[in-house]
Scaffold this motif. Structure first.
Motif, mmCIF file in Angstrom:
data_model
loop_
_atom_site.group_PDB
_atom_site.id
_atom_site.type_symbol
_atom_site.label_atom_id
_atom_site.label_comp_id
_atom_site.label_asym_id
_atom_site.label_seq_id
_atom_site.Cartn_x
_atom_site.Cartn_y
_atom_site.Cartn_z
ATOM 1 N N SER A 48 42.968 34.401 41.338
ATOM 2 C CA SER A 48 43.931 33.402 42.242
ATOM 3 C C SER A 48 43.601 34.745 43.424
ATOM 4 C CB SER A 48 44.694 32.654 41.970
ATOM 5 O OG SER A 48 45.379 34.116 41.504
ATOM 6 N N GLU A 49 43.812 34.105 44.624
ATOM 7 C CA GLU A 49 44.132 34.673 45.675
ATOM 8 C C GLU A 49 45.624 35.781 45.487
ATOM 9 O OE1 GLU A 49 44.420 34.759 50.661
ATOM 10 O OE2 GLU A 49 44.338 33.158 49.578
ATOM 11 N N GLY A 50 46.106 34.777 45.318
ATOM 12 C CA GLY A 50 47.893 35.814 44.420
ATOM 13 C C GLY A 50 47.287 37.076 43.778
ATOM 14 N N SER A 51 46.733 36.559 42.709
ATOM 15 C CA SER A 51 46.272 37.995 41.580
ATOM 16 C C SER A 51 45.391 38.516 41.883
ATOM 17 C CB SER A 51 46.425 37.389 40.307
ATOM 18 O OG SER A 51 44.276 36.649 39.948
ATOM 19 N N PHE A 52 43.789 38.199 42.967
ATOM 20 C CA PHE A 52 43.227 39.806 43.480
ATOM 21 C C PHE A 52 43.675 40.725 43.710
ATOM 22 C CE2 PHE A 52 39.622 39.943 46.899
ATOM 23 C CZ PHE A 52 39.137 40.823 45.773
ATOM 24 N N LEU A 53 43.213 41.664 42.985
ATOM 25 C CA LEU A 53 43.538 43.078 42.551
ATOM 26 C C LEU A 53 44.534 43.495 42.539
ATOM 27 C CD1 LEU A 53 41.618 44.072 46.817
ATOM 28 C CD2 LEU A 53 40.999 43.906 44.608
ATOM 29 N N ASN A 54 45.559 42.940 42.239
ATOM 30 C CA ASN A 54 46.430 42.947 41.466
ATOM 31 C C ASN A 54 46.294 42.790 39.817
ATOM 32 O OD1 ASN A 54 48.685 44.146 43.201
ATOM 33 N ND2 ASN A 54 48.354 41.407 44.048
ATOM 34 N N THR A 55 46.305 41.836 39.536
ATOM 35 C CA THR A 55 46.066 41.653 37.816
ATOM 36 C C THR A 55 45.411 40.540 37.211
ATOM 37 O OG1 THR A 55 48.685 41.653 37.430
ATOM 38 C CG2 THR A 55 47.674 40.543 36.021
ATOM 39 N N GLY A 56 44.157 41.231 36.863
ATOM 40 C CA GLY A 56 43.082 40.226 36.945
ATOM 41 C C GLY A 56 42.703 39.546 35.258
ATOM 42 N N ILE A 57 42.703 38.625 35.123
ATOM 43 C CA ILE A 57 42.531 37.453 33.927
ATOM 44 C C ILE A 57 42.056 38.384 32.636
ATOM 45 C CG2 ILE A 57 42.971 34.977 34.882
ATOM 46 C CD1 ILE A 57 40.302 34.710 34.456
ATOM 47 N N LYS A 58 40.762 39.030 32.898
ATOM 48 C CA LYS A 58 40.114 39.709 32.161
ATOM 49 C C LYS A 58 39.613 40.895 33.024
ATOM 50 C CE LYS A 58 38.566 36.286 29.408
ATOM 51 N NZ LYS A 58 36.594 35.671 28.670
ATOM 52 N N SER A 59 39.094 41.883 31.834
ATOM 53 C CA SER A 59 39.350 43.252 32.741
ATOM 54 C C SER A 59 38.640 44.565 30.906
ATOM 55 C CB SER A 59 39.964 44.197 33.334
ATOM 56 O OG SER A 59 41.205 44.778 32.253
ATOM 57 N N THR A 60 37.705 45.328 31.712
ATOM 58 C CA THR A 60 37.161 46.137 31.064
ATOM 59 C C THR A 60 36.600 47.112 31.750
ATOM 60 O OG1 THR A 60 35.189 46.174 29.265
ATOM 61 C CG2 THR A 60 34.814 45.359 31.068
ATOM 62 N N THR A 61 36.079 47.940 30.931
ATOM 63 C CA THR A 61 35.640 49.750 31.227
ATOM 64 C C THR A 61 34.773 49.753 30.299
ATOM 65 O OG1 THR A 61 36.701 50.455 29.303
ATOM 66 C CG2 THR A 61 37.736 50.654 31.392
ATOM 67 N N THR A 62 33.616 50.615 31.420
ATOM 68 C CA THR A 62 32.343 50.446 31.216
ATOM 69 C C THR A 62 32.067 51.604 30.964
ATOM 70 O OG1 THR A 62 29.697 49.580 30.921
ATOM 71 C CG2 THR A 62 30.601 49.128 32.955
ATOM 72 N N ILE A 63 31.202 52.088 30.488
ATOM 73 C CA ILE A 63 30.177 53.657 30.921
ATOM 74 C C ILE A 63 29.010 53.159 31.813
ATOM 75 C CG2 ILE A 63 30.459 55.021 28.438
ATOM 76 C CD1 ILE A 63 27.908 54.038 27.568
ATOM 77 N N ILE A 64 28.650 54.314 32.536
ATOM 78 C CA ILE A 64 27.853 54.685 33.515
ATOM 79 C C ILE A 64 26.228 55.341 32.513
ATOM 80 C CG2 ILE A 64 26.741 55.479 35.923
ATOM 81 C CD1 ILE A 64 30.183 55.849 36.095
#
Length: 140
Positions: A48-64
């Protein structure tokens, strides 16, 4: 004894149905042209626009590897979403910025949305998930 067998068969049948039912699609995020292979990349999906750049519904980290990386978010229901990412090059678990608040580390959004005098806007970054999986490529 027959009641136990019936319950077991019902349980087994329901598990087989659940295994065949998919509730969503996959969103694959490919990130290219990172400045280095140091640190890690944080990637988040917003619904949603309200959650954008604040709280994601899913997130992760990854290596490069090779100045690029890829993550896949599974089982995303139909809807409108946006993605943001940042390269935590110094591995301090946050996006570093200067005294004006301008990011010092690479960042990006879906549709390669860029902000002008501020962060990218939801309208520029949003995309729709329908009946098939989607790949978003973010090029820095």
């Amino acid at each position: 004894m027959s009641t136990v067998v019936k319950i077991f068969i019902f349980f087994l049948f329901s598990q087989l149905l659940n295994a065949q039912t998919t509730t969503g699609q996959d969103i694959t995020v490919k990130i290219n042209n990172l400045e280095s292979n140091k640190g890690k990349v944080y990637v988040a999906v917003y619904d949603s626009e309200g959650s954008f750049l604040n709280t994601g519904i899913k997130s992760t980290t990854t290596i490069i590897t090779g100045n690029s990386c890829e993550v896949t978010f599974n089982d995303i229901p139909k809807g409108v979403y946006a993605i943001s990412m940042f390269h935590d090059e110094n591995d301090n678990n946050k996006m570093d910025s200067n005294f004006l608040g301008i990011p010092k580390e690479d960042y990006g959004c879906s549709n390669n949305a860029r902000g002008f005098m501020g962060p990218p806007k939801w309208e520029d970054a949003k995309f729709e998930v329908k009946d098939k999986s989607i790949t978003q490529t973010i090029t820095l």
